[in-house]
Design a protein around this motif. Structure first.
Motif, PDB file in Angstrom:
ATOM      1  N   ASN A  20       0.830  -1.205   0.000  1.00 21.80           N
ATOM      2  CA  ASN A  20       0.000   0.000   0.000  1.00 21.80           C
ATOM      3  C   ASN A  20       0.863   1.254   0.000  1.00 21.80           C
ATOM      4  O   ASN A  20       0.631   2.184   0.742  1.00 21.80           O
ATOM      5  CB  ASN A  20      -1.000  -0.003   1.153  1.00 21.80           C
ATOM      6  N   LYS A  21       1.869   1.266  -0.868  1.00 19.38           N
ATOM      7  CA  LYS A  21       2.654   2.473  -1.084  1.00 19.38           C
ATOM      8  C   LYS A  21       1.918   3.341  -2.104  1.00 19.38           C
ATOM      9  O   LYS A  21       1.362   2.828  -3.061  1.00 19.38           O
ATOM     10  CB  LYS A  21       4.034   2.119  -1.643  1.00 19.38           C
ATOM     11  N   PRO A  22       1.912   4.647  -1.897  1.00 17.87           N
ATOM     12  CA  PRO A  22       1.229   5.519  -2.866  1.00 17.87           C
ATOM     13  C   PRO A  22       1.932   5.492  -4.230  1.00 17.87           C
ATOM     14  O   PRO A  22       3.110   5.803  -4.347  1.00 17.87           O
ATOM     15  CB  PRO A  22       1.337   6.904  -2.237  1.00 17.87           C
ATOM     16  N   ARG A  23       1.207   5.070  -5.260  1.00 15.20           N
ATOM     17  CA  ARG A  23       1.727   5.043  -6.624  1.00 15.20           C
ATOM     18  C   ARG A  23       0.564   4.958  -7.600  1.00 15.20           C
ATOM     19  O   ARG A  23      -0.563   4.695  -7.213  1.00 15.20           O
ATOM     20  CB  ARG A  23       2.703   3.892  -6.827  1.00 15.20           C
ATOM     21  N   LYS A  24       0.875   5.163  -8.867  1.00 17.88           N
ATOM     22  CA  LYS A  24      -0.142   5.107  -9.909  1.00 17.88           C
ATOM     23  C   LYS A  24       0.405   4.276 -11.068  1.00 17.88           C
ATOM     24  O   LYS A  24       1.481   4.551 -11.578  1.00 17.88           O
ATOM     25  CB  LYS A  24      -0.481   6.513 -10.389  1.00 17.88           C
ATOM     26  N   ILE A  25      -0.352   3.255 -11.460  1.00 16.16           N
ATOM     27  CA  ILE A  25       0.043   2.371 -12.548  1.00 16.16           C
ATOM     28  C   ILE A  25      -1.086   2.350 -13.569  1.00 16.16           C
ATOM     29  O   ILE A  25      -2.248   2.175 -13.214  1.00 16.16           O
ATOM     30  CB  ILE A  25       0.306   0.941 -12.042  1.00 16.16           C
ATOM     31  N   THR A  26      -0.732   2.528 -14.845  1.00 18.95           N
ATOM     32  CA  THR A  26      -1.705   2.495 -15.923  1.00 18.95           C
ATOM     33  C   THR A  26      -1.281   1.447 -16.937  1.00 18.95           C
ATOM     34  O   THR A  26      -0.126   1.412 -17.353  1.00 18.95           O
ATOM     35  CB  THR A  26      -1.812   3.870 -16.609  1.00 18.95           C
ATOM     36  N   PHE A  27      -2.224   0.602 -17.323  1.00 22.22           N
ATOM     37  CA  PHE A  27      -2.017  -0.387 -18.369  1.00 22.22           C
ATOM     38  C   PHE A  27      -2.859   0.009 -19.578  1.00 22.22           C
ATOM     39  O   PHE A  27      -4.028   0.352 -19.430  1.00 22.22           O
ATOM     40  CB  PHE A  27      -2.442  -1.781 -17.906  1.00 22.22           C
TER      41      PHE A  27
END
Length: 89
Positions: A20-27
């Motif tokens: 639950n580390k703040p990050r953003k992933i887009t596929f």
């Protein structure tokens, strides 16, 4: 933007849900007409689907049903894909 296999994307997706580390992933698909975005914060994460279904869901880290929702969304947006683009922030 990197091109990765669908199996690597699934592993990265599961790994990002566990931590639950703040990050953003887009596929994105190869044609870039469908996408799946996961934005994590410290308490919960947002799942944004664009393509087949256009919706945003707020999910919990502790709920097992929410993890199944993410996997189902991944299968729905990328049904016959072998490669996806990855954008990581």
């Amino acid at each position: 933007m990197k091109l990765i296999s669908i199996k690597q994307a699934e592993k990265l997706l599961k790994k990002s849900i566990k931590t639950n580390k703040p990050r953003k992933i887009t596929f994105l698909t190869k044609k870039k007409d469908r996408s799946l975005t996961i934005k994590t914060t410290t308490d919960f994460y947002f799942l944004t689907e664009k393509g087949y279904c256009n919706q945003v869901k707020k999910l919990n880290f502790n709920n097992l049903d929410d993890k199944h929702i993410v996997n189902a969304a991944f299968k729905r947006e990328f049904p016959r894909s072998h490669w996806v683009y990855l954008i990581e922030k």
